[in-house]
Design an enzyme around this catalytic site. Structure first.
Site, PDB file in Angstrom:
ATOM      1  CG  ASP A  71     137.296  79.289  56.862  1.00 31.69           C
ATOM      2  OD1 ASP A  71     136.642  79.809  56.619  1.00 31.69           O
ATOM      3  OD2 ASP A  71     138.267  79.532  58.131  1.00 31.69           O
ATOM      4  CG  ASN A  94     120.385  67.679  71.781  1.00 32.08           C
ATOM      5  OD1 ASN A  94     119.800  68.923  71.500  1.00 32.08           O
ATOM      6  ND2 ASN A  94     121.896  67.234  72.681  1.00 32.08           N
ATOM      7  CG  ASP A 132     118.134  71.293  68.774  1.00 32.04           C
ATOM      8  OD1 ASP A 132     118.645  70.089  69.034  1.00 32.04           O
ATOM      9  OD2 ASP A 132     116.903  71.827  69.890  1.00 32.04           O
ATOM     10  CG  ASP A 185     134.646  74.507  57.338  1.00 35.84           C
ATOM     11  OD1 ASP A 185     134.836  75.503  56.191  1.00 35.84           O
ATOM     12  OD2 ASP A 185     132.760  75.433  56.722  1.00 35.84           O
ATOM     13  CG  ASP A 194     121.053  70.666  72.688  1.00 38.33           C
ATOM     14  OD1 ASP A 194     120.595  71.696  71.691  1.00 38.33           O
ATOM     15  OD2 ASP A 194     122.121  71.054  73.017  1.00 38.33           O
ATOM     16  CG  ASP A 249     121.240  67.612  67.596  1.00 38.87           C
ATOM     17  OD1 ASP A 249     120.672  67.096  66.315  1.00 38.87           O
ATOM     18  OD2 ASP A 249     120.984  67.969  68.192  1.00 38.87           O
ATOM     19  CD  GLU A 290     136.250  82.257  53.141  1.00 37.25           C
ATOM     20  OE1 GLU A 290     135.473  82.515  53.531  1.00 37.25           O
ATOM     21  OE2 GLU A 290     137.375  81.125  54.343  1.00 37.25           O
ATOM     22  CG  HIS A 310     129.299  80.051  56.947  1.00 35.36           C
ATOM     23  ND1 HIS A 310     129.728  80.056  55.189  1.00 35.36           N
ATOM     24  CD2 HIS A 310     130.237  80.731  57.182  1.00 35.36           C
ATOM     25  CE1 HIS A 310     131.057  80.145  56.164  1.00 35.36           C
ATOM     26  NE2 HIS A 310     131.734  80.216  56.941  1.00 35.36           N
ATOM     27  CG  ASP A 311     131.468  84.110  56.715  1.00 37.35           C
ATOM     28  OD1 ASP A 311     131.250  84.305  58.202  1.00 37.35           O
ATOM     29  OD2 ASP A 311     132.611  83.556  56.300  1.00 37.35           O
TER      30      ASP A 311
END
Length: 559
Positions: free
Chosen positions: A199, A23, A21, A98, A25, A29, A256, A327-328
């Site tokens: 995907d 910035n 990150d 992706d 928040d 990003d 995938e 990520h899955d």
């Protein structure tokens, strides 16, 4: 296969929301990614796959795209994306994005127009149907639970969604829709990306006309994968997509692909295949049966047989993309290593077992420092919609809330989505603001800062693996060399050879805490050995045998 620019490269997946990150928040990003490019270059990464950063309501973390031609403001803007592509190129690195085209967001302009006029032009961009004899068109269950059919308010019509109800499936049978997709893909390739991770691509071909199958749960529905077993003709779509897009730009594409048939392997990743590569999900499928409560614990033998079977089936047809997590999936070290054996040594052993398989090694963010699963205190602390559905399924099956929560600790996708642990500082050095999802409490023990200059760290071992993989003396063998199992029947030994001409590289991994001895043939016994990589400081060889200590991993040449 002919030499392609992507063969022999090392790939790295970034889940932008949790990577870095810039910035402040609490959300990762594009600027954060740019700031870490030198780190990735130093690690040895060539190809960076960035999970979705398109404009999206983030119902499914960006896999619900509302505008393919724009960047979600939480990640940055198109100017920043262009700068990321340019900065990567300066470092001889490649960005792939992706590609999510089985479905879009229900906030996409196409779907909004379809809802206003379901029988009109844009209604044909989706699967819209009516009940017949009071029944829905079919009894398929979506991946996130419940029927694939969602009512269209104010009408007697329904639209199909293989995933969340806010992710309507795009109708690939419509040639006009397909051309819109190809136009968008070429727009991104023209901007300078090097390709796509694709995907859920098998889902674009449905078995039509819609039909019911035998229910597999008390809800009267059936897993949508049952339909995919009978769907035919996807190759026509994929070949058209390749000719209209990929091959014009010499793009790298990795699919995938869960449900391809062995007979279709050459069509998918052969010399003239639909894609450059596809992920090997065989190890990820180990022990999976129905709901989480039915899953088996993965053993070393299960893992070995999964990766070996994939390697033997693929042979020299093409190149798999090899992973231990993404990520899955939950963190690989927490899934494939028994909890009581989890250590830096065993993490290195798992890394060595997969990294030198034939194919393209993919590293998921944080994997290179050995990040582990995260025990979220309560189900309300999870963000993932799939986790919520699986938790409910566990409760419906009779699990207690405590049992269902423990299963989420083991299997939730959010295990891999916690922020990357850059340091032992507040929020693991990921952000100056409280992150969008909790930081794994173990960040003070596991973080990059503590490993960066430690020659015995998991991070240092990954750097050594990548350096060996790219070493000109061994690169051809580790890239193109044939795969041969070695002493496959020996329990908890994951061992294989990579052979190329006169050069043989042997990978030996003792995947258990107890030592074990490996014996060699007279030919191997007399070979000249050179140790290329070792996750311990021990080499206990005596004549025709070597004794490996617990979770020892060795890579040797034996010429």
């Amino acid at each position: 296969m002919k030499q392609k620019w992507w063969i022999g490269k090392v790939a790295y997946q970034i889940w932008p929301k949790s990577f870095a990150d810039a910035n402040g928040d609490g959300i990762g990003d594009l600027e954060g990614i740019i700031g870490k490019l030198d780190y990735l270059k130093d690690l040895g990464v060539d190809i960076i796959w960035i999970s979705p950063v398109y404009r999206s309501p983030l119902v499914d973390q960006g896999y619900d795209i509302s505008d393919y031609y724009d960047i979600n403001p939480v990640f940055g803007d198109l100017e920043t994306m262009d700068r990321l592509i340019a900065e990567a190129k300066k470092r001889d690195m490649y960005i792939i994005m992706d590609l999510v085209v089985n479905h879009c967001s229900d906030e996409h302009e196409w779907f909004q127009k379809a809802m206003k006029d379901p029988d009109g032009e844009y209604g044909k961009y989706f699967y819209i149907a009516e009940k017949k004899d009071g029944k829905l068109p079919c009894n398929w269950r979506s991946y996130f639970g419940g029927s694939v059919w969602e009512p269209i308010p104010g009408t007697d019509k329904y639209y199909l969604h293989s995933f969340h109800r806010k992710q309507p499936d795009l109708n690939w049978e419509n040639p006009k829709l397909r051309q819109e997709i190809y136009k968008m893909m070429n727009w991104w390739l023209e901007r300078g990306i090097a390709g796509f991770r694709i995907d859920a691509i098998i889902n674009i071909k449905k078995k039509l006309p819609f039909q019911d199958y035998e229910p597999d749960r008390d809800d009267g529905l059936v897993y949508i994968g049952r339909m995919l077993e009978e769907a035919e003709g996807i190759g026509e779509f994929l070949e058209e997509m390749k000719h209209e897009t990929f091959e014009k730009y010499d793009a790298f594409t990795v699919g995938e692909v869960f449900n391809d048939k062995e007979s279709e392997l050459r069509e998918f990743i052969g010399e003239n295949g639909h894609f450059s590569s596809k992920f090997d999900f065989a190890p990820e499928m180990c022990g999976k049966h129905g709901g989480w409560y039915e899953h088996e614990t993965v053993t070393a033998e299960m893992y070995k047989n999964a990766i070996f079977d994939s390697q033997m089936t693929t042979g020299e047809i093409g190149f798999l993309s090899n992973i231990i997590e993404n990520h899955d999936e939950p963190r690989g070290v927490s899934r494939f290593i028994p909890a009581e054996d989890l250590s830096d040594t065993s993490k290195k052993a798992l890394a060595c077992a997969y990294f030198f398989l034939r194919g393209i090694p993919f590293i998921y963010q944080g994997q290179e420092i050995g990040m582990e699963n995260c025990d979220f205190p309560d189900i309300s602390d999870y963000d993932d919609i799939s986790t919520m559905d699986e938790y409910r399924v566990c409760l419906d099956a009779g699990c207690t809330k405590e049992e269902a929560l423990n299963l989420a600790h083991t299997f939730s996708r959010d295990n891999a989505r916690t922020p990357v642990q850059w340091s032992d500082e507040e929020n693991a050095g990921f952000s100056s603001h409280t992150p969008w999802i909790m930081v794994n409490p173990d960040y003070q023990r596991i973080n990059l800062k503590s490993q960066l200059h430690d020659p015995d760290s998991v991070y240092a071992f990954y750097k050594k693996m990548i350096a060996l993989y790219k070493d000109p003396q061994y690169h051809d063998t580790l890239t193109f060399g044939r795969f041969h199992p070695f002493e496959r029947e020996q329990k908890n030994l994951i061992a294989y050879e990579r052979k190329n001409g006169d050069q043989t590289i042997l990978v030996l991994v003792n995947f258990q805490k107890e030592p074990q001895t490996v014996r060699f043939s007279s030919k191997d016994q007399n070979a000249e050995w050179k140790v290329l990589l070792n996750n311990t400081d021990i080499v206990d060889r005596n004549g025709d045998q070597i004794t490996l200590c617990g979770y020892q991993a060795l890579v040797v040449t034996c010429d």
